[in-house]
Design a protein around this motif. Structure first.
Motif, PDB file in Angstrom:
ATOM      1  N   MET A 151       1.217   8.895  21.189  1.00 60.23           N
ATOM      2  CA  MET A 151       1.585  10.297  20.972  1.00 60.23           C
ATOM      3  C   MET A 151       2.091  10.523  19.553  1.00 60.23           C
ATOM      4  SD  MET A 151       3.428  11.309  24.574  1.00 60.23           S
ATOM      5  CE  MET A 151       3.935  12.900  23.918  1.00 60.23           C
ATOM      6  N   PHE A 152       2.875   9.585  19.057  1.00 63.43           N
ATOM      7  CA  PHE A 152       3.377   9.741  17.687  1.00 63.43           C
ATOM      8  C   PHE A 152       2.233   9.717  16.685  1.00 63.43           C
ATOM      9  CE2 PHE A 152       4.938   8.210  13.639  1.00 63.43           C
ATOM     10  CZ  PHE A 152       6.053   9.014  13.434  1.00 63.43           C
ATOM     11  N   TYR A 153       1.303   8.787  16.853  1.00 62.56           N
ATOM     12  CA  TYR A 153       0.173   8.711  15.926  1.00 62.56           C
ATOM     13  C   TYR A 153      -0.679   9.971  15.984  1.00 62.56           C
ATOM     14  CZ  TYR A 153       1.058   3.703  15.228  1.00 62.56           C
ATOM     15  OH  TYR A 153       1.623   2.510  14.886  1.00 62.56           O
ATOM     16  N   ALA A 154      -0.790  10.565  17.195  1.00 59.93           N
ATOM     17  CA  ALA A 154      -1.625  11.757  17.345  1.00 59.93           C
ATOM     18  C   ALA A 154      -0.918  13.011  16.847  1.00 59.93           C
ATOM     19  CB  ALA A 154      -2.020  11.931  18.815  1.00 59.93           C
ATOM     20  N   ILE A 155       0.390  13.149  17.144  1.00 55.24           N
ATOM     21  CA  ILE A 155       1.119  14.377  16.805  1.00 55.24           C
ATOM     22  C   ILE A 155       1.563  14.373  15.349  1.00 55.24           C
ATOM     23  CG2 ILE A 155       3.164  15.765  17.350  1.00 55.24           C
ATOM     24  CD1 ILE A 155       3.002  14.704  20.200  1.00 55.24           C
ATOM     25  N   TYR A 156       1.972  13.216  14.848  1.00 55.32           N
ATOM     26  CA  TYR A 156       2.509  13.130  13.485  1.00 55.32           C
ATOM     27  C   TYR A 156       1.711  12.115  12.659  1.00 55.32           C
ATOM     28  CZ  TYR A 156       6.457  15.505  15.648  1.00 55.32           C
ATOM     29  OH  TYR A 156       7.244  16.392  16.329  1.00 55.32           O
ATOM     30  N   PRO A 157       0.459  12.444  12.333  1.00 50.98           N
ATOM     31  CA  PRO A 157      -0.327  11.499  11.517  1.00 50.98           C
ATOM     32  C   PRO A 157       0.238  11.305  10.124  1.00 50.98           C
ATOM     33  CG  PRO A 157      -1.458  13.606  11.713  1.00 50.98           C
ATOM     34  CD  PRO A 157      -0.294  13.669  12.645  1.00 50.98           C
ATOM     35  N   GLY A 158       1.065  12.244   9.657  1.00 48.92           N
ATOM     36  CA  GLY A 158       1.673  12.107   8.338  1.00 48.92           C
ATOM     37  C   GLY A 158       2.995  11.371   8.354  1.00 48.92           C
ATOM     38  N   GLY A 159       3.450  10.917   9.532  1.00 51.01           N
ATOM     39  CA  GLY A 159       4.704  10.182   9.621  1.00 51.01           C
ATOM     40  C   GLY A 159       4.555   8.738   9.175  1.00 51.01           C
ATOM     41  N   ASN A 160       5.673   8.041   9.095  1.00 51.60           N
ATOM     42  CA  ASN A 160       5.675   6.638   8.688  1.00 51.60           C
ATOM     43  C   ASN A 160       5.619   5.770   9.940  1.00 51.60           C
ATOM     44  OD1 ASN A 160       6.811   3.948   7.876  1.00 51.60           O
ATOM     45  ND2 ASN A 160       6.805   4.959   5.891  1.00 51.60           N
ATOM     46  N   ARG A 161       4.532   5.051  10.100  1.00 48.89           N
ATOM     47  CA  ARG A 161       4.316   4.310  11.344  1.00 48.89           C
ATOM     48  C   ARG A 161       5.066   2.989  11.388  1.00 48.89           C
ATOM     49  NH1 ARG A 161      -2.219   5.387  12.194  1.00 48.89           N
ATOM     50  NH2 ARG A 161      -2.100   7.655  11.944  1.00 48.89           N
ATOM     51  N   PHE A 173       0.837  -1.189   0.000  1.00 45.97           N
ATOM     52  CA  PHE A 173       0.000   0.000   0.000  1.00 45.97           C
ATOM     53  C   PHE A 173       0.876   1.245   0.000  1.00 45.97           C
ATOM     54  CE2 PHE A 173      -2.065  -3.378   2.473  1.00 45.97           C
ATOM     55  CZ  PHE A 173      -3.178  -3.606   1.678  1.00 45.97           C
ATOM     56  N   LYS A 174       0.409   2.294  -0.675  1.00 41.57           N
ATOM     57  CA  LYS A 174       1.209   3.505  -0.828  1.00 41.57           C
ATOM     58  C   LYS A 174       0.888   4.577   0.200  1.00 41.57           C
ATOM     59  CE  LYS A 174       2.087   3.012  -5.784  1.00 41.57           C
ATOM     60  NZ  LYS A 174       1.995   3.657  -7.116  1.00 41.57           N
ATOM     61  N   THR A 175      -0.241   4.466   0.876  1.00 43.32           N
ATOM     62  CA  THR A 175      -0.636   5.504   1.832  1.00 43.32           C
ATOM     63  C   THR A 175      -0.763   4.911   3.227  1.00 43.32           C
ATOM     64  OG1 THR A 175      -3.003   5.148   1.410  1.00 43.32           O
ATOM     65  CG2 THR A 175      -1.856   6.766   0.030  1.00 43.32           C
ATOM     66  N   GLU A 176      -0.537   5.756   4.226  1.00 43.42           N
ATOM     67  CA  GLU A 176      -0.638   5.314   5.612  1.00 43.42           C
ATOM     68  C   GLU A 176      -2.071   4.943   5.982  1.00 43.42           C
ATOM     69  OE1 GLU A 176       2.064   5.151   8.116  1.00 43.42           O
ATOM     70  OE2 GLU A 176       2.884   4.907   6.105  1.00 43.42           O
ATOM     71  N   LYS A 177      -3.032   5.591   5.351  1.00 42.41           N
ATOM     72  CA  LYS A 177      -4.431   5.297   5.658  1.00 42.41           C
ATOM     73  C   LYS A 177      -4.777   3.852   5.340  1.00 42.41           C
ATOM     74  CE  LYS A 177      -9.125   6.985   4.755  1.00 42.41           C
ATOM     75  NZ  LYS A 177      -9.940   7.977   4.003  1.00 42.41           N
ATOM     76  N   LYS A 178      -4.253   3.331   4.224  1.00 41.03           N
ATOM     77  CA  LYS A 178      -4.541   1.958   3.842  1.00 41.03           C
ATOM     78  C   LYS A 178      -3.769   0.945   4.691  1.00 41.03           C
ATOM     79  CE  LYS A 178      -5.603   3.099  -0.965  1.00 41.03           C
ATOM     80  NZ  LYS A 178      -5.247   2.887  -2.396  1.00 41.03           N
ATOM     81  N   ARG A 179      -2.729   1.389   5.377  1.00 44.44           N
ATOM     82  CA  ARG A 179      -1.921   0.493   6.214  1.00 44.44           C
ATOM     83  C   ARG A 179      -2.395   0.462   7.667  1.00 44.44           C
ATOM     84  NH1 ARG A 179       3.678   3.340   4.289  1.00 44.44           N
ATOM     85  NH2 ARG A 179       3.771   2.559   2.142  1.00 44.44           N
ATOM     86  N   LYS A 180      -3.446   1.172   7.972  1.00 37.43           N
ATOM     87  CA  LYS A 180      -3.872   1.332   9.365  1.00 37.43           C
ATOM     88  C   LYS A 180      -4.109  -0.006  10.049  1.00 37.43           C
ATOM     89  CE  LYS A 180      -7.268   3.766  12.199  1.00 37.43           C
ATOM     90  NZ  LYS A 180      -8.468   4.669  12.187  1.00 37.43           N
ATOM     91  N   GLY A 181      -4.806  -0.919   9.388  1.00 37.04           N
ATOM     92  CA  GLY A 181      -5.070  -2.220   9.983  1.00 37.04           C
ATOM     93  C   GLY A 181      -3.803  -3.007  10.260  1.00 37.04           C
ATOM     94  N   ILE A 182      -2.819  -2.898   9.367  1.00 35.85           N
ATOM     95  CA  ILE A 182      -1.538  -3.584   9.560  1.00 35.85           C
ATOM     96  C   ILE A 182      -0.853  -3.082  10.823  1.00 35.85           C
ATOM     97  CG2 ILE A 182       0.793  -3.848   8.616  1.00 35.85           C
ATOM     98  CD1 ILE A 182      -0.446  -3.913   5.845  1.00 35.85           C
ATOM     99  N   TYR A 183      -0.860  -1.779  11.032  1.00 36.56           N
ATOM    100  CA  TYR A 183      -0.180  -1.209  12.203  1.00 36.56           C
ATOM    101  C   TYR A 183      -0.849  -1.639  13.509  1.00 36.56           C
ATOM    102  CZ  TYR A 183       2.155   1.737   8.754  1.00 36.56           C
ATOM    103  OH  TYR A 183       2.892   2.197   7.686  1.00 36.56           O
ATOM    104  N   ILE A 184      -2.160  -1.717  13.505  1.00 34.56           N
ATOM    105  CA  ILE A 184      -2.865  -2.165  14.713  1.00 34.56           C
ATOM    106  C   ILE A 184      -2.479  -3.606  15.046  1.00 34.56           C
ATOM    107  CG2 ILE A 184      -5.137  -2.688  15.678  1.00 34.56           C
ATOM    108  CD1 ILE A 184      -6.219  -0.314  14.059  1.00 34.56           C
ATOM    109  N   ARG A 185      -2.433  -4.462  14.042  1.00 33.06           N
ATOM    110  CA  ARG A 185      -2.039  -5.860  14.284  1.00 33.06           C
ATOM    111  C   ARG A 185      -0.587  -5.948  14.735  1.00 33.06           C
ATOM    112  NH1 ARG A 185      -5.343  -6.343   9.644  1.00 33.06           N
ATOM    113  NH2 ARG A 185      -3.568  -6.346   8.217  1.00 33.06           N
ATOM    114  N   GLN A 186       0.274  -5.081  14.212  1.00 29.90           N
ATOM    115  CA  GLN A 186       1.670  -5.084  14.660  1.00 29.90           C
ATOM    116  C   GLN A 186       1.793  -4.715  16.135  1.00 29.90           C
ATOM    117  OE1 GLN A 186       3.769  -2.467  11.879  1.00 29.90           O
ATOM    118  NE2 GLN A 186       4.816  -4.244  11.047  1.00 29.90           N
ATOM    119  N   ILE A 187       1.032  -3.722  16.562  1.00 30.99           N
ATOM    120  CA  ILE A 187       1.090  -3.311  17.973  1.00 30.99           C
ATOM    121  C   ILE A 187       0.657  -4.459  18.884  1.00 30.99           C
ATOM    122  CG2 ILE A 187       0.059  -1.756  19.676  1.00 30.99           C
ATOM    123  CD1 ILE A 187      -0.050   0.377  17.486  1.00 30.99           C
TER     124      ILE A 187
END
Length: 539
Positions: A84-94, A30-44
């Motif tokens: 905090m990172f997700y809230a402060i830097y939503p445009g960052g690479n998670r 996926f090219k955008t962070e929005k489409k990767r959201k589910g992946i990041y939740i499972r990683q956490i």
């Protein structure tokens, strides 16, 4: 019971590490962070399950409740960092921040097993490093003037490592650390960031071969000072960073080949000049030939890796403390021994995914300066990992560098976290560039649609019998009854004089036209009248 807990947790740890690693590489679909959201939740979820399973092993083996409190503090800090990172830097690479937190969790687990006091100290350094690091993306995003201090970065870097060469005491034959106000730190780690900014600025502004040569001479000065300090691992990292950036900047393979050739010659001279390099090479060639002295470290490292097997001996099940400097230089061997080769390989693949994502972000950034900075960070990160793992597994001679984010070392972990946050700042810049590009594309689409609409409208009017848009509009007005019959109306008179009088017949205006009288006089009224028409009707 203790044995069952240890055995079950080993498989749980490897399973969730495998799931985490799989999700890490799935992000590239996926090219955008929005489409990767589910992946990041499972990683956490996976990373916290791994940490919980490891501390269950530690508490089951030791029976000390203090480890439970230490584990709780780690959960609080890492969860706070991620939120905090997700809230402060939503445009960052998670993915980068997720991988960094997982590697730091692994570091806390292994250091707790090796030395609880060092683990606590490292934990406070990690917390302070994140507090400092959270300001870095904003600095990168907002302050453009940091690009202008190219030669100041070079001067500060040379001064810092030069002071170590001149004034610091030798440790194990090398001048690496410096103590200031009771705090011991490794200046070459900090200078690594200054070196990246210097070299990126110098190559970014270089317009000819002479400017490239000046930048190369200053870069060589950094490497030579590190060699004289016998900090050969850092010198090698600086040299590889230089080679990578000179190639990325110029895209000329000849510079890369020339650099490798010069590096090979320098390695031969270093082997001839420094006795400890000859000992390391000899230990690498035959670590069991002198197992009691020069080959002791490497041989113990190999024993530890081989004894762990695929799934490891479990935490507190092996003897990694028998390896000298295991917390700094051989932590990979300790991980392989007690957590297993599978775990160690998965951890290495996660590090590889971080490198790939860093280079991905560097490739797509339009700003060449920050492209060089980010690519330099990626090369430094993966090459330092290669030196540590390769040295501990007898793939290359030992260099004495730490495994980023995993090994014990305050300066190393601080600098690595700051470097990752620099990458996150560049990700914010790339997000802004992407938004600007999307806006430009939207404007171009609107302009194209407007041009197409105008062209279609013009084509429509050209197909009408009146030819032009203006003539058609006048006809529409006439059909709507907007022209008065009075001859005082100029537009009406114009129509009477220049338009076919047939169009006025139905409105009773045809007989008043000059064209009608002319036709009646020369062609006869029979062609223009109707049944019952007489000459008197023309009066």
């Amino acid at each position: 019971m203790e044995l069952y807990v240890t055995e079950i947790s080993k498989y749980v740890i490897d399973l969730f590490m495998l799931l985490y690693m799989t999700e890490a590489f799935m992000t590239f679909r996926f090219k955008t962070e929005k489409k990767r959201k589910g992946i990041y939740i499972r990683q956490i979820i996976c990373m916290f399950v791994v940490q919980l399973s490891c501390f269950i092993q530690i508490i089951a083996r030791t029976g000390k409740p203090v480890y439970l409190f230490f584990f709780a503090f780690q959960i609080i800090i890492f969860a706070a960092v991620l939120m905090m990172f997700y809230a402060i830097y939503p445009g960052g690479n998670r993915l980068i921040i997720n991988n960094s937190c997982l590697l730091l969790m692994i570091s806390m687990i292994v250091l707790t097993r090796l030395s609880y006091d060092r683990a606590v100290k490292q934990f406070f350094i990690v917390t302070a490093s994140f507090i400092i690091g959270f300001f870095v993306p904003q600095i990168i995003l907002r302050f453009e003037f940091i690009k202008k201090f190219t030669w100041l970065y070079a001067a500060l870097g040379v001064a810092a490592i030069g002071a170590v060469l001149l004034y610091s005491a030798a440790t194990n034959g090398s001048k690496i650390t410096y103590t200031l106000a009771g705090i011991t730190f490794q200046p070459s780690e900090v200078v690594k960031i200054l070196f990246l900014f210097f070299l990126s600025g110098a190559l970014y502004s270089a317009d000819n071969i002479w400017q490239l040569m000046i930048a190369s001479v200053v870069a060589a000065g950094h490497v030579i000072i590190l060699v004289l300090s016998k900090d050969l691992g850092s010198a090698l990292i600086f040299f590889v960073i230089y080679l990578a950036l000179i190639y990325i900047s110029t895209e000329k393979i000849g510079f890369l080949v020339l650099g490798f050739f010069a590096g090979a010659i320098a390695s031969v001279f270093a082997y001839m000049l420094f006795s400890h390099i000859r000992r390391r090479v000899q230990a690498w060639l035959d670590p069991f030939g002198d197992i009691a002295s020069s080959g002791y470290q490497l041989s113990q490292s190999l024993f530890g890796i081989s004894s762990g097997g695929w799934f490891g001996l479990g935490l507190y099940g092996g003897s990694p403390t028998s390896i000298p400097f295991v917390e700094q230089d051989f932590i990979f061997s300790a991980i392989a021994e007690e957590l297993g080769v599978i775990f160690a390989v998965l951890m290495t693949l996660i590090i590889l995914s971080s490198f790939m994502m860093i280079m991905y972000e560097g490739y797509y950034i339009r700003d060449k300066y920050y492209r060089l900075v980010v690519c330099g960070i990626g090369v430094s990160y993966i090459f330092q990992t290669f030196l540590t793992i390769g040295g501990g597994s007898k793939f290359i001679p030992l260099t004495g560098v730490t495994l980023p984010l995993v090994s014990y070392g305050g300066t190393s972990v601080l600098v690595t976290i700051v470097m990752m946050m620099i990458v996150e700042g560049v990700c914010l810049i790339r997000t802004d560039e992407r938004c600007e590009a999307m806006e430009r594309r939207r404007q171009r689409r609107l302009e194209a649609q407007k041009r197409v609409s105008n062209r279609e409208q013009d084509d429509y009017y050209e197909r009408r019998p009146y030819g032009t848009k203006e003539a058609a509009e006048e006809k529409e007005y006439q059909r709507a009854g907007r022209y008065e019959k009075s001859t005082d109306n100029a537009q009406y008179r114009e129509y009477r004089e220049h338009r076919d009088p047939e169009q006025y017949r139905e409105r009773g205006e045809y007989r008043d036209t000059e064209q009608y009288r002319e036709r009646r006089e020369y062609r006869g009224p029979e062609r223009y009248g109707h049944e019952g028409y007489t000459e008197e009707d023309s009066d």
